[in-house]
Design an enzyme around this catalytic site. Sequence first.
Site, PDB file in Angstrom:
ATOM      1  N   TYR A  18       0.824  -1.217   0.000  1.00 20.67           N
ATOM      2  CA  TYR A  18       0.000   0.000   0.000  1.00 20.67           C
ATOM      3  C   TYR A  18       0.856   1.266   0.000  1.00 20.67           C
ATOM      4  CZ  TYR A  18      -3.821  -3.086   1.374  1.00 20.67           C
ATOM      5  OH  TYR A  18      -4.748  -4.081   1.421  1.00 20.67           O
ATOM      6  N   TYR A 146     -14.118  -5.075   5.465  1.00 19.36           N
ATOM      7  CA  TYR A 146     -12.837  -5.458   4.861  1.00 19.36           C
ATOM      8  C   TYR A 146     -12.635  -6.940   5.113  1.00 19.36           C
ATOM      9  CZ  TYR A 146      -7.935  -6.115   3.903  1.00 19.36           C
ATOM     10  OH  TYR A 146      -6.754  -6.603   3.389  1.00 19.36           O
ATOM     11  N   ASP A 240     -16.217 -12.978  10.200  1.00 20.08           N
ATOM     12  CA  ASP A 240     -14.791 -12.764   9.972  1.00 20.08           C
ATOM     13  C   ASP A 240     -14.220 -12.162  11.249  1.00 20.08           C
ATOM     14  OD1 ASP A 240     -12.295 -11.805   9.374  1.00 20.08           O
ATOM     15  OD2 ASP A 240     -12.849 -10.938   7.433  1.00 20.08           O
ATOM     16  N   LYS A 273      -4.630 -13.314  12.282  1.00 19.89           N
ATOM     17  CA  LYS A 273      -3.979 -12.254  13.051  1.00 19.89           C
ATOM     18  C   LYS A 273      -3.418 -12.712  14.411  1.00 19.89           C
ATOM     19  CE  LYS A 273      -4.983  -8.276  10.474  1.00 19.89           C
ATOM     20  NZ  LYS A 273      -6.114  -8.184   9.557  1.00 19.89           N
TER      21      LYS A 273
END
Length: 442
Positions: A18, A146, A240, A273
Amino acid sequence: MSSPAWLDAGMEHIWLPYTQMATAQPPLPVVSSAGCRLRLADGRELIDGISSWWTACHGYSHPHIRDAVARQLDQLPHVMFAGLTHEPALRLATRLAALLPGDLERVFFTESGSVSVEVALKMALQYWQNKGQPERSRIVYFRHGYHGDTFATMALCDPDEGMHTLFAHSMPSQIMAELPTTPVLDAALARVLATHSEHIAAVIIEPLVQGAGGMKMHSPAVLRRVAELAREHDCLLICDEIMTGFGRTGTMFASEAAAQSDLWVPDIICLSKALSGGTLPLAATVARRHVFDAFLGDDPGRALMHGPTFMANPLACAAANASLDLFEREPRIAQAQAISSQLHEQLAACRTIPGVAEVRVRGAIGAVELSGPVDLGMMRRRFPELGVWLRPFGNVAYLMPPLIISPDELTILTNALTQVLHERAANVSAALDSAQSPVDSA
Ligand SMILES: *Cc1c(COP(=O)(O)O)cnc(C)c1O
């Protein structure tokens, strides 16, 4: 600042995430880490306020995880996961099944969050194919969501937030809805599901906090309502929890906060994560029994067709088992709740700083949404100068510290954030005074 030789040489060859490589400030060279601190090549230490993209829940270099990974490295660093298996993966699957709500009990391992969502999508689509309803193939997702950077997951990210708009023409078209936060939006979601239900395989949501889409937060009641509507229209519900899982929102899993009865258990949950305590790449897609059962039968074509080369890597699974030990032995959930109280208290003052649109806290996440032009370059430069590692994106500055952070370290973070917000307000007002338009930056 002394710059190591490998930095200058390597920067000629690396491509950063990014990042506009033509104009970006060079990244800071980190040489070691411990607790909540990152040590830079020039000897400076930064207090980390964002847990390395929300992973390092126990801080860095926790001895228990390090020892577990070292032992695993001696014994079995990797082996393929088809036809062969190993204790770290099976033990981890057993423990995750015990920890997760309801009958979420079948664990499929992958190596990244995006891929765990891809697997959840495959599960959802093939679930309906196996049940003889192949036309149920579309996914409902929410604004500000997201779910990853791969092609199928990009199609489930907020289309206006810009990270993936370039690829819109080659992504599958899915159905975006608004979270049912008001009666009008509730009716709108009900209508979307009623109109399309014969073609909807699943609804996907980041429970309680939408992360990379802007740290937007909603209540357990909204989450329950989404679950209820999905159930009403016979759509699978995918939670999610890649960011929210493992204590971040103040319970082990965010879905738990809404899971007051079997009705609210997601059909599929995605974890990554903090799964390995922020040490090694690992993700898991966990399905409820009825989802798994739809893949059983004599026909090999009913089986789930997925299998990443490095799935269930033993080192990563050993790290994750050690991370779960720490959740059992140490008061991580209580620590998350204490961080939450401190964030509520110390970020409240930010509400009155000019240019602050909203301050939000849920669990161990504090977000400050900014209004007006956001000079990300200035903010990203100032934080390390103040001895902290924070990295605002879009129009939000946020704190998501390791759950082991001390109250004093957290105060240093909230002070730095408050100071930079004041500096920004001063810059904006100075710029207005001299009738120049303030600096903008993507
Ligand atoms: C980070 C994240 C992902 C993507 O995970 P990667 O490991 O970066 O592929 C997906 N969903 C959510 C909610 C995330 O926070």
